[in-house]
Scaffold this motif. Structure first.
Motif, short mmCIF file in Angstrom:
data_model
loop_
_atom_site.label_atom_id
_atom_site.label_comp_id
_atom_site.label_asym_id
_atom_site.label_seq_id
_atom_site.Cartn_x
_atom_site.Cartn_y
_atom_site.Cartn_z
N ALA A 99 -2.06 17.21 -9.46
CA ALA A 99 -3.03 17.07 -10.67
C ALA A 99 -2.56 17.00 -12.04
O ALA A 99 -2.85 16.65 -12.84
CB ALA A 99 -3.65 18.39 -10.43
N ARG A 100 -0.97 17.20 -11.85
CA ARG A 100 -0.01 17.12 -13.14
C ARG A 100 0.30 15.58 -13.28
O ARG A 100 0.86 15.20 -14.38
CB ARG A 100 1.25 17.89 -12.97
CG ARG A 100 1.05 19.45 -12.61
CD ARG A 100 2.23 19.99 -12.67
NE ARG A 100 1.93 21.54 -12.21
CZ ARG A 100 2.97 22.54 -12.08
NH1 ARG A 100 4.33 21.94 -12.37
NH2 ARG A 100 2.63 23.58 -11.79
N THR A 117 0.76 -1.25 -0.05
CA THR A 117 0.03 0.05 -0.07
C THR A 117 0.96 1.05 -0.07
O THR A 117 1.82 1.33 0.88
CB THR A 117 -0.90 -0.04 1.12
OG1 THR A 117 -1.61 -1.22 1.27
CG2 THR A 117 -1.60 1.13 1.09
N VAL A 118 0.77 2.35 -0.84
CA VAL A 118 1.37 3.21 -1.20
C VAL A 118 0.69 4.68 -1.17
O VAL A 118 -0.39 4.72 -1.54
CB VAL A 118 2.18 3.34 -2.33
CG1 VAL A 118 3.14 4.24 -2.48
CG2 VAL A 118 3.14 2.05 -2.53
N ALA A 119 1.03 5.47 -0.27
CA ALA A 119 0.55 6.91 -0.11
C ALA A 119 1.47 7.82 -0.81
O ALA A 119 2.40 8.03 -0.35
CB ALA A 119 0.11 7.33 1.29
N PHE A 120 1.19 8.38 -2.09
CA PHE A 120 2.04 9.31 -2.80
C PHE A 120 1.60 10.88 -2.07
O PHE A 120 0.33 11.23 -2.62
CB PHE A 120 1.71 9.26 -4.39
CG PHE A 120 2.75 9.80 -5.19
CD1 PHE A 120 4.07 9.20 -5.79
CD2 PHE A 120 2.78 11.30 -5.65
CE1 PHE A 120 4.64 9.73 -6.50
CE2 PHE A 120 3.66 11.86 -6.20
CZ PHE A 120 4.56 11.15 -6.75
N VAL A 121 2.47 11.43 -1.67
CA VAL A 121 2.25 12.66 -0.96
C VAL A 121 2.91 13.82 -1.79
O VAL A 121 3.87 13.76 -2.12
CB VAL A 121 2.70 12.62 0.47
CG1 VAL A 121 2.35 13.97 1.21
CG2 VAL A 121 2.09 11.63 1.31
N SER A 122 2.07 14.86 -2.07
CA SER A 122 2.63 16.03 -2.79
C SER A 122 1.83 17.11 -2.56
O SER A 122 0.58 16.96 -2.05
CB SER A 122 3.07 15.70 -4.26
OG SER A 122 3.77 16.82 -4.74
N THR A 123 1.99 18.06 -3.24
CA THR A 123 0.92 19.30 -3.18
C THR A 123 0.13 19.17 -4.12
O THR A 123 0.21 18.35 -5.24
CB THR A 123 1.83 20.77 -3.49
OG1 THR A 123 2.59 20.71 -4.77
CG2 THR A 123 2.92 20.69 -2.50
N ARG A 147 -2.70 5.48 -3.49
CA ARG A 147 -3.64 6.73 -3.24
C ARG A 147 -2.44 7.90 -3.24
O ARG A 147 -1.52 7.83 -2.77
CB ARG A 147 -4.35 6.53 -2.35
CG ARG A 147 -3.61 6.52 -0.79
CD ARG A 147 -4.77 6.27 0.34
NE ARG A 147 -4.00 6.24 1.52
CZ ARG A 147 -4.30 7.12 2.48
NH1 ARG A 147 -5.00 8.00 2.43
NH2 ARG A 147 -3.80 7.00 3.70
N PHE A 148 -3.35 9.17 -3.58
CA PHE A 148 -2.56 10.26 -3.52
C PHE A 148 -3.00 11.35 -2.47
O PHE A 148 -4.35 11.56 -2.41
CB PHE A 148 -2.81 10.90 -5.07
CG PHE A 148 -2.17 10.05 -6.17
CD1 PHE A 148 -0.90 10.08 -6.49
CD2 PHE A 148 -3.06 9.27 -6.90
CE1 PHE A 148 -0.24 9.23 -7.41
CE2 PHE A 148 -2.75 8.20 -7.67
CZ PHE A 148 -1.17 8.36 -7.99
N VAL A 149 -2.18 11.91 -1.79
CA VAL A 149 -2.49 12.72 -0.75
C VAL A 149 -2.13 14.10 -0.93
O VAL A 149 -0.69 14.25 -0.91
CB VAL A 149 -1.88 12.17 0.61
CG1 VAL A 149 -2.24 12.83 1.93
CG2 VAL A 149 -2.18 10.47 0.78
N PRO A 150 -2.83 15.00 -0.97
CA PRO A 150 -2.41 16.55 -1.01
C PRO A 150 -2.17 17.12 0.24
O PRO A 150 -2.81 17.21 0.85
CB PRO A 150 -3.80 17.06 -1.72
CG PRO A 150 -4.88 16.18 -1.22
CD PRO A 150 -4.39 14.81 -1.16
N LEU A 151 -0.82 17.72 0.17
CA LEU A 151 -0.65 18.78 1.25
C LEU A 151 -0.41 20.13 0.75
O LEU A 151 0.61 20.48 0.08
CB LEU A 151 0.61 18.18 2.13
CG LEU A 151 0.57 16.95 2.95
CD1 LEU A 151 2.04 16.81 3.54
CD2 LEU A 151 -0.49 16.87 3.98
N PRO A 152 -1.48 21.31 1.02
CA PRO A 152 -1.49 22.36 0.59
C PRO A 152 0.00 23.03 0.81
O PRO A 152 0.57 22.96 1.98
CB PRO A 152 -2.36 23.33 1.08
CG PRO A 152 -3.57 22.24 1.60
CD PRO A 152 -2.59 20.94 1.91
N LEU A 153 0.76 23.71 -0.19
CA LEU A 153 2.06 24.33 -0.07
C LEU A 153 1.89 25.78 0.76
O LEU A 153 1.01 26.74 0.34
CB LEU A 153 2.68 24.60 -1.31
CG LEU A 153 4.15 24.95 -1.31
CD1 LEU A 153 4.99 23.79 -0.84
CD2 LEU A 153 4.86 25.29 -2.57
#
Length: 478
Positions: free
Chosen positions: A51-52, A40-46, A65-71
């Motif tokens: 979105a890109r 299980t992988v959580a890909f964390v970025s802004t 899954r993709f985890v957004p952290l606002p910059l």
């Protein structure tokens, strides 16, 4: 993290990359391969960087899954700038400062729900290691550039015995390399390192070199986008120098383009539209075109662009040139090329200042060589198609890659002035003709094809991912 269905013995992995486009695909590919093996992988970025991302196979959606952290906002950083491609080079330090502001949000995410087994992070995330240690999460550094660069820099403990602070210290391999090596810089390249390299503090308050050493000293092991076939003996040496396992992950090339990504845009009728530059290649003879692209970050000046253009004109071969606007030019295209260049070469060349599907251009049967800056990602792409190289390296690890490819008989460097690094149209033409016209080009092409056969061997590449997986399982509780 929430406990997802990872299967028996599956790992929980968090992936956190630096905010540069060139880092996006390798980190995503590593994530996809781990997810495909049942982890299980959580890909964390802004948010904007997520979105890109290109779409991932539907079969992986339950494990990746993709985890957004606002910059966080930083004074001087333009609104909406979330990647190095959104900024001029002098603003990248501000992006690092903003990224450092993600420490608390990342810590909160790691602490929520089930504790992950690993966080796999990039070269500059020195603040991730204390967070991981406090939460008892194992950490590994994933490095997307040539392993030889890390060997050249060396560990912190080895540098005081052999200090390198002046340009004359760099045109030979480090003394800690015990075998013959092309791991050195020419004097003009060393001047760039000493003047503008990673040892200086930037707007973030922490130099890249200090970030790097902190990360490498505290992470459990390093993972590399490379393989023994590309860099023999380097991984054993790295393990000895940094006193921890250095594991090759293979070349991590994406799969075939999907109809949903930007390489395949829809026409008004709903059919897949083939880009114009590829249609132009369709009309050229096999192996007759040199593809020219120097990446998005090469410090190409207008003067460099003119010499490069005149060199291609003099070489007399067909070309497809993906030309990015050099720093310092106006918004118009009139300064990019010499007067009359496009008219004089219209019957055998195309200059494209817009988007070019590089992978498809390299894969095309009309492409016979690649004039490049020797970025590691582009080098891997070209070698995976068996394309010989005309090499014009600029900064960071690019010169080391050029030396290695020349040593293997896969490419030819454009001649430069040893003192100031300048090159001229004649040097460009000589290098292009050696690869595309002269007998030496046949040898280079043969060598490139032999390496291609090894690099695209899926069994070999899968073995590298299996070794990464085994290390993650073995060392997660150490």
């Amino acid at each position: 993290m929430e406990a997802a269905a990872a299967g028996a013995g599956g790992l929980e992995v968090v992936v956190f990359r630096w905010l540069a486009f060139g880092h996006m695909i390798p980190f995503l590919e590593l994530s996809k391969r781990l997810a495909a093996r049942g982890h299980t992988v959580a890909f964390v970025s802004t948010p904007w960087n997520l979105a890109r991302l290109p779409p991932v196979p539907a079969g992986l959606s339950s494990r990746l899954r993709f985890v957004p952290l606002p910059l966080p906002a930083v004074e001087g950083l333009p609104e909406g700038a979330e990647a190095t491609s959104d900024l001029p080079p002098d603003k990248v330090g501000l992006l690092k400062q903003a990224m450092d502001g993600l420490a608390d949000p990342l810590a909160a995410f790691l602490a929520a729900g089930r504790r992950p087994d690993w966080i796999i992070h990039d070269f500059c995330h020195h603040w991730v290691l204390p967070i991981a240690g406090q939460l008892k999460v194992a950490s590994a550094t994933f490095l997307i550039f040539q392993a030889a660069l890390l060997v050249f820099v060396g560990p912190r403990w080895a540098n005081p015995a052999h200090p390198r602070t002046e340009p004359e210290h760099f045109p030979e391999p480090p003394r800690w390399i015990p075998f013959p090596s092309t791991t050195f810089f020419h004097r003009h390249e060393a001047q760039w390192i000493t003047d503008r390299g990673g040892a200086r503090n930037n707007a973030s308050g922490v130099s890249d070199m200090d970030r790097w050493w902190q990360v490498l000293e505290r992470s459990r092991h390093t993972i590399h986008r490379s393989c023994e076939e590309l860099e023999p003996r380097m991984f054993g040496l790295l393990s000895d120098l940094f006193r921890k396992p250095s594991v090759a992950a293979g070349i991590l090339l994406p799969g075939p383009p999907d109809d949903r990504d930007e390489d395949h845009r829809q026409s008004s009728s709903g059919a897949v539209a083939r880009p114009q530059v590829l249609r132009w290649l369709d009309d050229q003879p096999p192996k007759s075109v040199i593809y020219v692209a120097l990446g998005s970050k090469a410090p190409l000046t207008p003067e460099n662009a003119h010499e490069l253009a005149l060199g291609q004109e003099l070489a007399g071969v067909r070309f497809l040139w993906a030309l990015r606007k050099p720093a310092g030019t106006s918004n118009g295209d009139e300064l990019l090329l010499p007067a009359g260049f496009e008219e004089r070469t219209r019957d055998r060349g195309v200059v494209c200042t817009g988007w070019v599907p590089q992978v498809e251009a390299l894969a095309h049967c009309a492409t016979g060589a690649f004039l490049m800056h020797c970025g590691w990602g582009s080098t891997i792409e070209s070698l995976s198609f068996g394309i010989p190289l005309v090499m014009l390296p600029f900064v960071v690890d690019q010169p080391l890659i050029a030396r290695a490819m020349a040593e293997r008989g896969i490419g030819v460097e454009v001649a430069r002035d040893e003192k100031d690094g300048s090159f001229d149209w004649d040097g460009v033409a000589v290098a292009v003709r050696r690869v595309m016209v002269e007998e030496q080009g046949k040898v280079l092409a043969t060598n490139a094809k032999k390496l291609q056969e090894v690099l695209v061997d899926q069994g070999r590449q899968e073995h590298y991912i299996q070794e990464v997986e085994e290390h993650l399982k073995r060392f997660k509780d150490v």
